[in-house]
Design a protein around this motif. Sequence first.
Motif, mmCIF file in Angstrom:
data_model
loop_
_atom_site.group_PDB
_atom_site.id
_atom_site.type_symbol
_atom_site.label_atom_id
_atom_site.label_comp_id
_atom_site.label_asym_id
_atom_site.label_seq_id
_atom_site.Cartn_x
_atom_site.Cartn_y
_atom_site.Cartn_z
ATOM 1 N N MET A 1 0.896 -1.328 0.222
ATOM 2 C CA MET A 1 -0.129 -0.127 -0.003
ATOM 3 C C MET A 1 0.843 1.154 -0.015
ATOM 4 S SD MET A 1 -3.107 1.542 2.388
ATOM 5 C CE MET A 1 -3.048 0.799 3.892
ATOM 6 N N THR A 2 0.513 2.273 -0.816
ATOM 7 C CA THR A 2 1.227 3.417 -0.753
ATOM 8 C C THR A 2 1.042 4.190 0.367
ATOM 9 O OG1 THR A 2 1.187 3.540 -3.161
ATOM 10 C CG2 THR A 2 1.636 5.606 -2.260
ATOM 11 N N ARG A 3 2.034 4.921 0.895
ATOM 12 C CA ARG A 3 1.917 5.880 2.098
ATOM 13 C C ARG A 3 2.092 7.251 1.363
ATOM 14 N NH1 ARG A 3 5.888 4.481 6.685
ATOM 15 N NH2 ARG A 3 4.818 6.371 7.468
ATOM 16 N N TRP A 4 1.381 8.362 1.942
ATOM 17 C CA TRP A 4 1.439 9.542 1.610
ATOM 18 C C TRP A 4 1.803 10.534 2.606
ATOM 19 C CZ3 TRP A 4 0.997 9.871 -3.660
ATOM 20 C CH2 TRP A 4 0.282 8.955 -4.437
ATOM 21 N N GLU A 5 2.327 11.648 2.169
ATOM 22 C CA GLU A 5 2.681 12.653 2.829
ATOM 23 C C GLU A 5 2.049 13.982 2.142
ATOM 24 O OE1 GLU A 5 6.997 14.029 3.738
ATOM 25 O OE2 GLU A 5 7.488 13.350 1.481
ATOM 26 N N TYR A 6 1.646 14.929 3.094
ATOM 27 C CA TYR A 6 0.657 16.079 2.598
ATOM 28 C C TYR A 6 1.575 17.469 3.081
ATOM 29 C CZ TYR A 6 -2.732 12.361 1.752
ATOM 30 O OH TYR A 6 -3.183 11.372 1.379
ATOM 31 N N PHE A 7 1.267 18.352 2.336
ATOM 32 C CA PHE A 7 1.826 19.749 2.411
ATOM 33 C C PHE A 7 0.858 20.779 1.926
ATOM 34 C CE2 PHE A 7 4.697 22.757 0.291
ATOM 35 C CZ PHE A 7 5.430 23.348 1.388
ATOM 36 N N THR A 8 0.804 21.630 2.619
ATOM 37 C CA THR A 8 0.003 22.922 2.244
ATOM 38 C C THR A 8 1.080 24.166 2.137
ATOM 39 O OG1 THR A 8 -0.518 23.605 4.402
ATOM 40 C CG2 THR A 8 -2.140 22.462 3.302
ATOM 41 N N ALA A 9 0.727 24.839 0.962
ATOM 42 C CA ALA A 9 1.529 26.000 0.882
ATOM 43 C C ALA A 9 0.783 27.289 0.163
ATOM 44 C CB ALA A 9 2.693 25.858 0.061
ATOM 45 N N PRO A 10 1.108 28.523 0.287
ATOM 46 C CA PRO A 10 0.646 29.592 -0.324
ATOM 47 C C PRO A 10 1.067 29.558 -1.710
ATOM 48 C CG PRO A 10 2.480 30.419 1.023
ATOM 49 C CD PRO A 10 2.121 28.863 1.450
ATOM 50 N N ILE A 11 0.184 30.118 -2.487
ATOM 51 C CA ILE A 11 0.353 30.175 -4.047
ATOM 52 C C ILE A 11 0.283 31.525 -4.303
ATOM 53 C CG2 ILE A 11 0.077 29.356 -6.316
ATOM 54 C CD1 ILE A 11 -0.765 26.643 -5.133
ATOM 55 N N LEU A 12 1.055 32.365 -4.903
ATOM 56 C CA LEU A 12 0.946 33.653 -5.305
ATOM 57 C C LEU A 12 0.560 33.842 -6.691
ATOM 58 C CD1 LEU A 12 4.186 35.393 -3.801
ATOM 59 C CD2 LEU A 12 1.897 35.305 -2.642
ATOM 60 N N VAL A 13 -0.750 34.439 -6.954
ATOM 61 C CA VAL A 13 -1.372 34.452 -8.233
ATOM 62 C C VAL A 13 -0.283 34.755 -9.274
ATOM 63 C CG1 VAL A 13 -3.344 35.534 -9.554
ATOM 64 C CG2 VAL A 13 -3.574 34.651 -7.251
ATOM 65 N N HIS A 14 0.458 35.863 -9.006
ATOM 66 C CA HIS A 14 1.321 36.178 -10.107
ATOM 67 C C HIS A 14 2.555 35.437 -10.352
ATOM 68 C CE1 HIS A 14 2.898 38.247 -6.269
ATOM 69 N NE2 HIS A 14 4.241 38.252 -7.049
ATOM 70 N N MET A 15 2.723 34.526 -9.520
ATOM 71 C CA MET A 15 3.843 33.566 -9.639
ATOM 72 C C MET A 15 3.320 32.215 -9.499
ATOM 73 S SD MET A 15 6.731 35.344 -7.248
ATOM 74 C CE MET A 15 7.802 34.153 -7.641
ATOM 75 N N SER A 16 2.239 31.697 -9.741
ATOM 76 C CA SER A 16 1.637 30.189 -9.728
ATOM 77 C C SER A 16 2.663 29.483 -10.303
ATOM 78 C CB SER A 16 0.201 30.354 -9.946
ATOM 79 O OG SER A 16 -0.043 30.611 -11.386
ATOM 80 N N GLN A 17 2.836 29.590 -11.848
ATOM 81 C CA GLN A 17 3.486 28.489 -12.516
ATOM 82 C C GLN A 17 4.667 28.415 -11.929
ATOM 83 O OE1 GLN A 17 3.762 29.410 -16.836
ATOM 84 N NE2 GLN A 17 4.677 27.503 -17.303
ATOM 85 N N GLN A 18 5.625 29.378 -11.698
ATOM 86 C CA GLN A 18 7.002 29.002 -11.106
ATOM 87 C C GLN A 18 6.859 28.081 -9.709
ATOM 88 O OE1 GLN A 18 9.265 32.643 -10.269
ATOM 89 N NE2 GLN A 18 10.915 31.419 -9.393
ATOM 90 N N ILE A 19 5.899 28.711 -8.821
ATOM 91 C CA ILE A 19 5.816 27.876 -7.568
ATOM 92 C C ILE A 19 5.407 26.595 -7.887
ATOM 93 C CG2 ILE A 19 4.347 27.712 -5.747
ATOM 94 C CD1 ILE A 19 4.376 30.982 -5.793
ATOM 95 N N LEU A 20 4.352 26.094 -8.918
ATOM 96 C CA LEU A 20 3.950 24.938 -8.839
ATOM 97 C C LEU A 20 4.883 24.013 -9.568
ATOM 98 C CD1 LEU A 20 0.213 25.747 -9.974
ATOM 99 C CD2 LEU A 20 0.856 24.742 -7.753
ATOM 100 N N ASN A 21 5.828 24.616 -10.574
ATOM 101 C CA ASN A 21 6.958 23.646 -11.161
ATOM 102 C C ASN A 21 8.036 23.434 -10.010
ATOM 103 O OD1 ASN A 21 5.735 23.840 -13.627
ATOM 104 N ND2 ASN A 21 6.728 25.400 -14.232
ATOM 105 N N ASN A 22 8.219 24.287 -9.255
ATOM 106 C CA ASN A 22 9.204 23.990 -8.210
ATOM 107 C C ASN A 22 8.672 22.887 -7.284
ATOM 108 O OD1 ASN A 22 10.978 26.010 -9.071
ATOM 109 N ND2 ASN A 22 10.191 27.670 -7.597
ATOM 110 N N PHE A 23 7.435 22.909 -6.759
ATOM 111 C CA PHE A 23 6.928 21.837 -5.864
ATOM 112 C C PHE A 23 6.841 20.697 -6.747
ATOM 113 C CE2 PHE A 23 4.331 25.204 -3.466
ATOM 114 C CZ PHE A 23 5.469 25.229 -2.424
#
Length: 58
Positions: A1-23
């Motif tokens: 069975m796959t075990r998962w870890e979770y994370f929450t983070a703010p995403i600035l609208v004007h930098m969303s693509q860069q932030i999401l690509n980094n994560f």
Amino acid sequence: MTRWEYFTAPILVHMSQQILNNFGADGWELVQVVPGPNPESLVGYFKRPVPPAGQDQR
């Protein structure tokens, strides 16, 4: 069975693509986005598999 870890983070609208690509480069998969505390930000919920014991994840 796959075990998962979770994370929450703010995403600035004007930098969303860069932030999401980094994560994504760190192995995080975006699960959900919800409105943040102000109009310029969102909150992203991410998950990634927990590596088996003895293996380090980036």
